[in-house]
Design a protein around this motif. Structure first.
Motif, short mmCIF file in Angstrom:
data_model
loop_
_atom_site.label_atom_id
_atom_site.label_comp_id
_atom_site.label_asym_id
_atom_site.label_seq_id
_atom_site.Cartn_x
_atom_site.Cartn_y
_atom_site.Cartn_z
N ALA A 40 0.83 -1.21 0.00
CA ALA A 40 0.00 0.00 0.00
C ALA A 40 0.87 1.25 0.00
O ALA A 40 0.56 2.23 -0.70
N ALA A 41 1.97 1.23 0.75
CA ALA A 41 2.86 2.39 0.82
C ALA A 41 3.55 2.65 -0.51
O ALA A 41 3.62 3.79 -0.99
N ILE A 42 4.08 1.58 -1.14
CA ILE A 42 4.80 1.78 -2.40
C ILE A 42 3.84 2.15 -3.52
O ILE A 42 4.18 2.92 -4.43
N LYS A 43 2.58 1.66 -3.47
CA LYS A 43 1.59 2.04 -4.47
C LYS A 43 1.25 3.53 -4.35
O LYS A 43 1.09 4.23 -5.34
N LYS A 44 1.15 4.00 -3.12
CA LYS A 44 0.86 5.41 -2.91
C LYS A 44 2.02 6.27 -3.42
O LYS A 44 1.81 7.33 -4.02
N LEU A 45 3.24 5.80 -3.20
CA LEU A 45 4.42 6.53 -3.67
C LEU A 45 4.42 6.61 -5.20
O LEU A 45 4.67 7.68 -5.77
N PHE A 46 4.14 5.50 -5.87
CA PHE A 46 4.14 5.50 -7.33
C PHE A 46 3.02 6.37 -7.88
O PHE A 46 3.20 7.06 -8.90
N ALA A 47 1.86 6.36 -7.23
CA ALA A 47 0.76 7.21 -7.68
C ALA A 47 1.14 8.68 -7.54
O ALA A 47 0.81 9.51 -8.41
N TRP A 48 1.83 9.01 -6.47
CA TRP A 48 2.31 10.38 -6.24
C TRP A 48 3.30 10.78 -7.33
O TRP A 48 3.25 11.90 -7.86
N CYS A 49 4.20 9.87 -7.67
CA CYS A 49 5.19 10.14 -8.72
C CYS A 49 4.51 10.36 -10.07
O CYS A 49 4.93 11.20 -10.86
N LEU A 50 3.45 9.59 -10.32
CA LEU A 50 2.72 9.73 -11.58
C LEU A 50 2.06 11.11 -11.65
O LEU A 50 2.11 11.78 -12.69
N ASP A 51 1.48 11.54 -10.55
CA ASP A 51 0.83 12.85 -10.51
C ASP A 51 1.83 13.98 -10.75
O ASP A 51 1.51 15.00 -11.37
N ARG A 52 3.05 13.80 -10.28
CA ARG A 52 4.08 14.84 -10.39
C ARG A 52 4.83 14.79 -11.72
O ARG A 52 5.66 15.66 -12.00
N GLY A 53 4.61 13.74 -12.50
CA GLY A 53 5.32 13.62 -13.77
C GLY A 53 6.68 12.97 -13.65
O GLY A 53 7.44 12.95 -14.62
N THR A 54 7.00 12.42 -12.47
CA THR A 54 8.28 11.74 -12.29
C THR A 54 8.32 10.46 -13.12
O THR A 54 9.37 10.07 -13.63
N ILE A 55 7.17 9.81 -13.24
CA ILE A 55 7.04 8.62 -14.09
C ILE A 55 5.88 8.85 -15.04
O ILE A 55 4.97 9.63 -14.75
N GLU A 56 5.92 8.18 -16.18
CA GLU A 56 4.86 8.32 -17.16
C GLU A 56 3.75 7.28 -16.99
O GLU A 56 2.60 7.52 -17.34
N THR A 57 4.12 6.12 -16.46
CA THR A 57 3.13 5.07 -16.20
C THR A 57 3.40 4.46 -14.82
O THR A 57 4.54 4.46 -14.35
N ASN A 58 2.33 3.97 -14.19
CA ASN A 58 2.45 3.35 -12.88
C ASN A 58 2.39 1.83 -13.06
O ASN A 58 1.32 1.28 -13.33
N PRO A 59 3.50 1.12 -12.89
CA PRO A 59 3.53 -0.32 -13.17
C PRO A 59 2.78 -1.17 -12.14
O PRO A 59 2.52 -2.34 -12.38
N ILE A 60 2.44 -0.59 -10.98
CA ILE A 60 1.81 -1.40 -9.93
C ILE A 60 0.44 -0.87 -9.55
O ILE A 60 -0.11 -1.21 -8.51
N ALA A 61 -0.16 -0.06 -10.42
CA ALA A 61 -1.43 0.60 -10.09
C ALA A 61 -2.51 -0.40 -9.72
O ALA A 61 -3.28 -0.19 -8.78
N ALA A 62 -2.61 -1.51 -10.44
CA ALA A 62 -3.69 -2.47 -10.21
C ALA A 62 -3.25 -3.68 -9.41
O ALA A 62 -3.98 -4.67 -9.31
#
Length: 389
Positions: free
Chosen positions: A161-183
């Motif tokens: 849950a923590a790492i998913k929230k981190l990746f979602a935050w990165c996606l919102d900020r444009g740090t990453i273009e896709t979230n590999p663990i969203a689902a």
């Protein structure tokens, strides 16, 4: 840490024990050496480019000597000043770069209980050196599988849950273009805890607490008598307590749900607080230093468990015990929720917004009834004498 770097000092730097560390050069501003868990040493330049903080890879040591790294860094700084710096040469952010940013910019402002998030993210320390754009679903799944194999069912869920929230935050900020663990779904099925301590176990824990020294004995007893969260009890301030009125007001800044909470104190709770020493110049009620609130809950719980013989329980289970026993005593559900400072449940939604009644008197009656029950079971002889008088 900042040092005047020398070859002898750099050669003496040990591999990072768990998380990579950095040492800044005292000669050229922004230059640092980063040491990984494998012992690899890499030069970086920490600098602001176009109003954005960057960490730019300069080279590796010892291929790039200290003199070479300083010369190259000075040239990079010159190009940045002149506006001719090629941004393509900057290093990509690694997971280890992003985690502290996530904690500072997202977790801390939104959650007073951010430290568990910071701790659980260290479960992914093996991925810290990897650029976050290169981390794949399988990398995260492998870590989670290892946690499951080690017996961390719910812990694996918390980590994911923590790492998913981190990746979602990165996606919102444009740090990453896709979230590999969203689902990616939680790996372990969780069962809500329903542990409620019996009267005998409450007595055993109370007796065990009496074997503790200050501040742990009164701290444990106040958790039992008030049913409040351990962190809120641990952080109790004298400025929050009115012993004359028998009231403890937890400010919104300390309450888990960010809502001010008035806790009526039963006479037994007031007596305990009146008996406590006070640290000069400190506002903390439960403290060993005067500067910080009491901690070491896990060790305290282990001592109570060993002394009492009551096992398979947590400090948080005391809240459930208080709520359950109050219900058995006939206390209405909405009053129990008010005692526990729960936002959701019986009174929620629009009703919670418009119902500003604090139920102070009802909460007092419930907590007094509960405290009398505790006193009855832990000191039946004294209680009987009081009733006879």
């Amino acid at each position: 840490m900042r040092k005047k770097l020398t070859p002898k000092y750099l050669d003496s730097l040990p591999p990072a024990p768990m998380k990579r560390y950095e040492v800044r050069d005292d000669v050229v501003g922004g230059l640092m050496i980063r040491v990984s868990t494998t012992g690899a040493k890499v030069w970086y330049l920490a600098v602001t480019v176009k109003d954005r903080a960057r960490r730019i890879k300069v080279g590796t040591y010892p291929v790039l000597s200290i003199a070479d790294a300083r010369d190259k860094t000075r040239e990079m700084l010159r190009q940045i000043q002149l506006g001719t710096f090629e941004e393509e040469s900057e290093v990509r952010l690694t997971l280890g770069d992003v985690v502290p940013q996530f904690i500072e910019l997202y977790a801390k402002p939104r959650n007073r209980s951010w430290k568990p998030t910071e701790r659980v993210l260290t479960k992914f320390a093996n991925l810290y050196d990897k650029p976050i754009t290169d981390i794949r679903r399988g990398d995260v799944v492998k870590v989670v599988d290892e946690l499951i194999a080690s017996g961390m069912g719910a812990g694996a869920n918390r980590a994911l849950a923590a790492i998913k929230k981190l990746f979602a935050w990165c996606l919102d900020r444009g740090t990453i273009e896709t979230n590999p663990i969203a689902a990616l779904k939680a790996p372990a099925k969780e069962v809500s805890r329903d542990r409620v301590l019996s009267d005998d176990e409450i007595v055993a824990c109370w007796r065990a607490a009496e074997g503790e020294s200050f501040p742990f004995e009164p701290f444990a007893k106040l958790i039992v008598l008030t049913g409040q969260r351990r962190g809120e009890v641990a952080g109790m301030r004298w400025s929050e307590v009115d012993l004359t009125q028998g009231v403890w007001t937890i400010p919104a800044s300390r309450a888990k749900n960010a809502t001010q909470h008035v806790v009526p104190l039963a006479p037994l709770a007031v007596l305990i607080l009146q008996s406590l020493p006070r640290f000069a110049g400190s506002d903390f009620v439960f403290t060993t230093t005067g500067r910080t609130p009491v901690s070491g809950f896990g060790r305290l719980k282990a001592r109570l468990e060993k002394a009492s013989g009551a096992d398979d329980w947590r400090l948080h289970d005391i809240r459930r015990t208080v709520a359950t026993r109050m219900a058995m005593m006939g206390v209405q559900p909405h009053i129990i929720e008010a005692v526990l400072n729960h936002k959701s449940g019986i009174v929620s939604g629009v009703a919670a917004v418009y119902n500003r009644h604090a139920y102070t008197q009802e909460k007092r009656a419930a907590l007094v009834k509960w405290a009398e029950h505790v006193e009855q079971i832990v000191s039946p002889e004294r209680k009987a004498a009081d009733l006879a008088a």
